[in-house]
Design a protein around this motif. Structure first.
Motif, short mmCIF file in Angstrom:
data_model
loop_
_atom_site.label_atom_id
_atom_site.label_comp_id
_atom_site.label_asym_id
_atom_site.label_seq_id
_atom_site.Cartn_x
_atom_site.Cartn_y
_atom_site.Cartn_z
N SER A 113 -0.54 -12.37 5.49
CA SER A 113 -0.32 -11.86 6.85
C SER A 113 -1.46 -10.95 7.28
CB SER A 113 1.00 -11.09 6.91
OG SER A 113 0.94 -9.96 6.07
N LEU A 114 -2.39 -10.66 6.38
CA LEU A 114 -3.52 -9.79 6.68
C LEU A 114 -4.75 -10.55 7.16
CD1 LEU A 114 -3.13 -7.49 3.55
CD2 LEU A 114 -2.45 -6.97 5.88
N LEU A 125 -12.25 -6.87 2.57
CA LEU A 125 -12.04 -5.56 1.99
C LEU A 125 -10.79 -5.01 2.65
CD1 LEU A 125 -13.23 -3.49 0.05
CD2 LEU A 125 -14.46 -2.52 1.96
N LEU A 126 -9.65 -5.20 1.99
CA LEU A 126 -8.34 -4.93 2.60
C LEU A 126 -7.80 -3.56 2.22
CD1 LEU A 126 -6.88 -8.44 1.87
CD2 LEU A 126 -7.57 -7.56 4.09
N PRO A 127 -6.96 -2.99 3.09
CA PRO A 127 -6.36 -1.69 2.78
C PRO A 127 -5.35 -1.79 1.65
CG PRO A 127 -5.50 -2.54 4.84
CD PRO A 127 -6.58 -3.48 4.40
N PRO A 173 -10.18 0.80 2.33
CA PRO A 173 -9.46 1.65 3.28
C PRO A 173 -8.03 1.91 2.81
CG PRO A 173 -9.78 -0.56 4.16
CD PRO A 173 -10.50 -0.50 2.86
N LYS A 174 -7.48 3.03 3.22
CA LYS A 174 -6.12 3.41 2.84
C LYS A 174 -5.14 2.82 3.84
CE LYS A 174 -4.14 7.33 0.66
NZ LYS A 174 -4.23 8.72 0.33
N MET A 175 -4.03 2.29 3.35
CA MET A 175 -3.03 1.68 4.21
C MET A 175 -2.07 2.75 4.71
SD MET A 175 -0.63 -1.54 3.50
CE MET A 175 -1.27 -2.73 4.64
N ASP A 203 4.08 -1.18 5.52
CA ASP A 203 3.81 -2.62 5.47
C ASP A 203 3.37 -3.02 4.07
OD1 ASP A 203 4.39 -2.74 8.15
OD2 ASP A 203 2.29 -2.60 8.77
N GLN A 204 3.39 -4.34 3.81
CA GLN A 204 2.93 -4.84 2.52
C GLN A 204 1.41 -4.86 2.48
OE1 GLN A 204 4.54 -8.74 1.82
NE2 GLN A 204 6.21 -7.89 0.61
N ASP A 205 0.83 -4.41 1.38
CA ASP A 205 -0.60 -4.57 1.20
C ASP A 205 -0.85 -5.89 0.47
OD1 ASP A 205 0.22 -3.89 -1.34
OD2 ASP A 205 -1.29 -2.36 -1.66
N ILE A 206 -2.09 -6.20 0.17
CA ILE A 206 -2.44 -7.49 -0.42
C ILE A 206 -1.87 -7.63 -1.84
CG2 ILE A 206 -4.68 -6.75 -1.30
CD1 ILE A 206 -3.87 -10.18 0.26
N ILE A 207 -1.72 -6.51 -2.55
CA ILE A 207 -1.14 -6.56 -3.90
C ILE A 207 0.34 -6.94 -3.81
CG2 ILE A 207 -0.71 -5.25 -6.01
CD1 ILE A 207 -3.67 -5.60 -5.46
N ASP A 208 1.06 -6.32 -2.89
CA ASP A 208 2.48 -6.64 -2.70
C ASP A 208 2.66 -8.10 -2.30
OD1 ASP A 208 3.23 -4.03 -3.27
OD2 ASP A 208 3.18 -3.42 -1.16
#
Length: 99
Positions: free
Chosen positions: A6-7, A29-31, A41-43, A47-52
């Protein structure tokens, strides 16, 4: 069809990514949700980050032979899926607990 991130940034009429996060070597380069300082960058928010996302979609995405990359965040999702599978292989080979 596989699950996509979704990112992923939106695309314009020519197919180029517009907005979204910075790309380095065609990888986003995702939060990240983290309390530590780092290059990414800090999220903000819950919301879900790329790891989640990679952990949530791992079971579904690992069964697909091919995966259509729809954006730079999908490429990161593929790398993380491969990394998770390698970690699981190493854990499987680890010492067994004797009863």
């Amino acid at each position: 069809p596989a699950y996509h991130s979704s990112l992923n940034p939106e695309k314009d009429d020519t197919g180029k990514e517009v907005g979204g996060s910075r790309c380095i070597a065609n990888v986003a380069l995702l939060p990240l949700k983290s309390n530590f300082r780092g290059p990414g960058p800090k999220m903000t928010g819950d919301d879900q980050d790329i790891i989640d996302e990679s952990l949530a979609y791992f079971k579904a995405n690992v069964f697909f032979k091919s995966y259509e990359v729809k954006g730079s965040a999908d490429r990161v999702l593929i790398y993380l899926t491969l990394y998770i599978s390698e970690c699981l292989k190493k854990l499987q080979k680890g010492p067994k607990k004797k009863d």
